[in-house]
Structure formats: structure tokens, C-alpha cells
Design a protein around this motif. Structure first.
Motif, PDB file in Angstrom:
ATOM      1  N   ASN A 164       0.796  -1.227   0.000  1.00 37.26           N
ATOM      2  CA  ASN A 164       0.000   0.000   0.000  1.00 37.26           C
ATOM      3  C   ASN A 164       0.831   1.281   0.000  1.00 37.26           C
ATOM      4  O   ASN A 164       0.369   2.307  -0.476  1.00 37.26           O
ATOM      5  CB  ASN A 164      -0.965   0.022   1.179  1.00 37.26           C
ATOM      6  CG  ASN A 164      -2.138  -0.906   0.951  1.00 37.26           C
ATOM      7  OD1 ASN A 164      -2.454  -1.283  -0.179  1.00 37.26           O
ATOM      8  ND2 ASN A 164      -2.789  -1.301   2.033  1.00 37.26           N
ATOM      9  N   THR A 186       3.719   1.866  -1.505  1.00 39.40           N
ATOM     10  CA  THR A 186       4.614   2.010  -2.654  1.00 39.40           C
ATOM     11  C   THR A 186       3.837   1.825  -3.955  1.00 39.40           C
ATOM     12  O   THR A 186       2.686   1.393  -3.948  1.00 39.40           O
ATOM     13  CB  THR A 186       5.751   0.969  -2.613  1.00 39.40           C
ATOM     14  OG1 THR A 186       5.172  -0.342  -2.559  1.00 39.40           O
ATOM     15  CG2 THR A 186       6.659   1.160  -1.402  1.00 39.40           C
ATOM     16  N   THR A 187       4.503   2.130  -5.059  1.00 37.67           N
ATOM     17  CA  THR A 187       3.965   1.864  -6.393  1.00 37.67           C
ATOM     18  C   THR A 187       5.078   1.234  -7.218  1.00 37.67           C
ATOM     19  O   THR A 187       6.245   1.274  -6.833  1.00 37.67           O
ATOM     20  CB  THR A 187       3.485   3.154  -7.086  1.00 37.67           C
ATOM     21  OG1 THR A 187       4.604   4.039  -7.224  1.00 37.67           O
ATOM     22  CG2 THR A 187       2.372   3.823  -6.311  1.00 37.67           C
ATOM     23  N   GLU A 246       5.884  -1.856  -7.838  1.00 34.25           N
ATOM     24  CA  GLU A 246       6.604  -2.912  -7.113  1.00 34.25           C
ATOM     25  C   GLU A 246       7.160  -3.986  -8.054  1.00 34.25           C
ATOM     26  O   GLU A 246       6.476  -4.456  -8.958  1.00 34.25           O
ATOM     27  CB  GLU A 246       5.683  -3.570  -6.081  1.00 34.25           C
ATOM     28  CG  GLU A 246       5.244  -2.640  -4.997  1.00 34.25           C
ATOM     29  CD  GLU A 246       3.975  -1.890  -5.307  1.00 34.25           C
ATOM     30  OE1 GLU A 246       3.531  -1.107  -4.456  1.00 34.25           O
ATOM     31  OE2 GLU A 246       3.402  -2.088  -6.414  1.00 34.25           O
ATOM     32  N   SER A 253       3.087  -4.922  -9.464  1.00 39.99           N
ATOM     33  CA  SER A 253       2.476  -3.629  -9.136  1.00 39.99           C
ATOM     34  C   SER A 253       0.958  -3.613  -9.306  1.00 39.99           C
ATOM     35  O   SER A 253       0.309  -2.676  -8.845  1.00 39.99           O
ATOM     36  CB  SER A 253       3.102  -2.518  -9.974  1.00 39.99           C
ATOM     37  OG  SER A 253       2.840  -2.721 -11.350  1.00 39.99           O
ATOM     38  N   SER A 270      -2.273  -4.930  -4.454  1.00 40.22           N
ATOM     39  CA  SER A 270      -2.239  -3.967  -3.362  1.00 40.22           C
ATOM     40  C   SER A 270      -2.518  -4.697  -2.062  1.00 40.22           C
ATOM     41  O   SER A 270      -2.932  -5.857  -2.059  1.00 40.22           O
ATOM     42  CB  SER A 270      -3.257  -2.844  -3.587  1.00 40.22           C
ATOM     43  OG  SER A 270      -4.562  -3.380  -3.606  1.00 40.22           O
ATOM     44  N   GLY A 276       9.950  -0.933  -4.583  1.00 37.82           N
ATOM     45  CA  GLY A 276       8.895  -0.086  -5.119  1.00 37.82           C
ATOM     46  C   GLY A 276       9.306   1.362  -5.033  1.00 37.82           C
ATOM     47  O   GLY A 276      10.335   1.715  -4.461  1.00 37.82           O
TER      48      GLY A 276
END
Length: 131
Positions: A28, A30-31, A33, A97, A100, A130
Motif C-alpha cells: 500500500n 509504494t507503487t 513494485e 504492481s 495492493s 517499489g
């Protein structure tokens, strides 16, 4: 340096199915990943399998969780260059990515001592990065 090792060698069992499951990894914060790790294979025997999966609902029993198979690069007999072992081979970047919340990464080993499917796999440098 420590790493995980799995093999059916010496077990005497006709069917060896083993799971190594990561602790929960929360995505949650990070983006973008990316999962990566390295594998090494030794004493390769055809028919032995190492697979990698991801789950969002693992609660302790891999047989009742929902798993999606990932497609990383896993060391094989063609990687063995000296003696009985390959060097550690990078999995390459595995994009996770689209997930979530908490995810679990699992390595599933399938082998058999009685059918001579006893390859030894080693797993190292496991990480999720991430942005």
C-alpha cells in the motif's frame, strides 16, 4: 550468507511437495513494485519442479489459498557450468504492481526421492522494491 535450500534427496518419499511462503508484504505504501530473487540448482534431475506464486489470501495453509503463478527465470540444468551446481541466476524483474495490500510470495517445490526427481534448489537475494 544464508539462503533457503530444498531437495527431495534422501527423503525416501515418492512425493515431495514443499512450500516456502514469505511473510505478508504490504504494497500500500509504494507503487511500481518489482519482485526479484536468485536461484541456484544442483544435482539436477529431470522432473523436479520449482514454481513461484503470489497470493492475497494466504492464512497459513497453502492448500486453501488462491495462488497465481508467476513466470520468473529459475535456474535449470543448462545453467550448470562447474561441478554439480549452477551459479545463482537472477529471476529478472517480476512486476507485481497490479497488487495492493498484503501479498505473499510462495516457492513450491515438487520432487520425488523414489523417482529420482531430487534436484536441489537454493533461493537467495529475495526482495520487493517499489517507488
Amino acid at each position: 550468507n544464508k539462503y533457503a535450500v530444498i531437495s527431495a534427496f534422501g527423503s525416501g518419499e515418492s512425493s515431495n511437495i514443499s512450500w516456502l511462503v514469505s511473510p505478508a508484504i504490504n504494497l500500500n505504501a509504494t507503487t511500481g513494485e518489482i519482485l526479484s530473487f536468485a536461484t541456484e540448482v544442483g544435482f539436477y534431475r529431470a522432473g523436479t519442479v520449482l514454481e513461484v506464486y503470489i497470493s492475497t489470501d494466504f492464512a497459513g495453509d497453502p492448500s486453501v489459498a488462491t495462488w497465481t503463478q508467476l513466470n520468473p527465470r529459475i535456474a535449470t540444468n543448462t545453467d550448470v557450468i562447474s561441478g554439480n551446481f549452477s551459479p545463482f541466476i537472477s529471476s529478472g524483474p517480476i512486476d507485481i504492481s497490479s497488487y495492493s495490500g498484503d501479498v505473499f510470495i510462495a516457492f513450491k517445490y515438487i520432487g520425488s526421492a523414489t523417482a529420482n526427481k531430487t534436484s536441489t534448489f537454493e533461493i537467495d537475494n529475495f526482495k520487493v522494491t517499489g517507488l
